[in-house]
Write a protein that holds these residues in place. Sequence first.
Motif: not given
Length: 122
Positions: A37-39, A45-48, A82-83
């Motif tokens: 699931d991309t969302k 990951a904290g990205v868009s 990584e986090q």
Amino acid sequence: MSREIDEGLERAERTRPIPVHLNTRVKFLWEKVAKQDTKRLAQLAGVSQRTAQRWSHALKELAEGRLTGDIPMTKANAGKVEQAVRTAWQPRVLTSARQGEAGVSRVRPVPAMKPSRVSGRY
């Protein structure tokens, strides 16, 4: 200094090290944690969400053999991946280790050794 100590303790809690390659880390997050699931991947990951879509598309290209090398990514996003992997890697091992710290030990006693009857020696 304290960060190095914390990382050392985290490594000691794990039975297997986290994946080394960036592609393997993203694949772990994509398949095991985000459940494709991309969302959810973007939130972890904290990205868009668009960046997570790019990563999923790159994973498909890697599987088909059309992309070689690592997934194109900035250093900041690689650190975020990584986090996210560190927090999600081996959750059962981490919970059992933390329960051991709280006083609940999961270590079993070793049974006494019996002498060998085949050779007659101990």
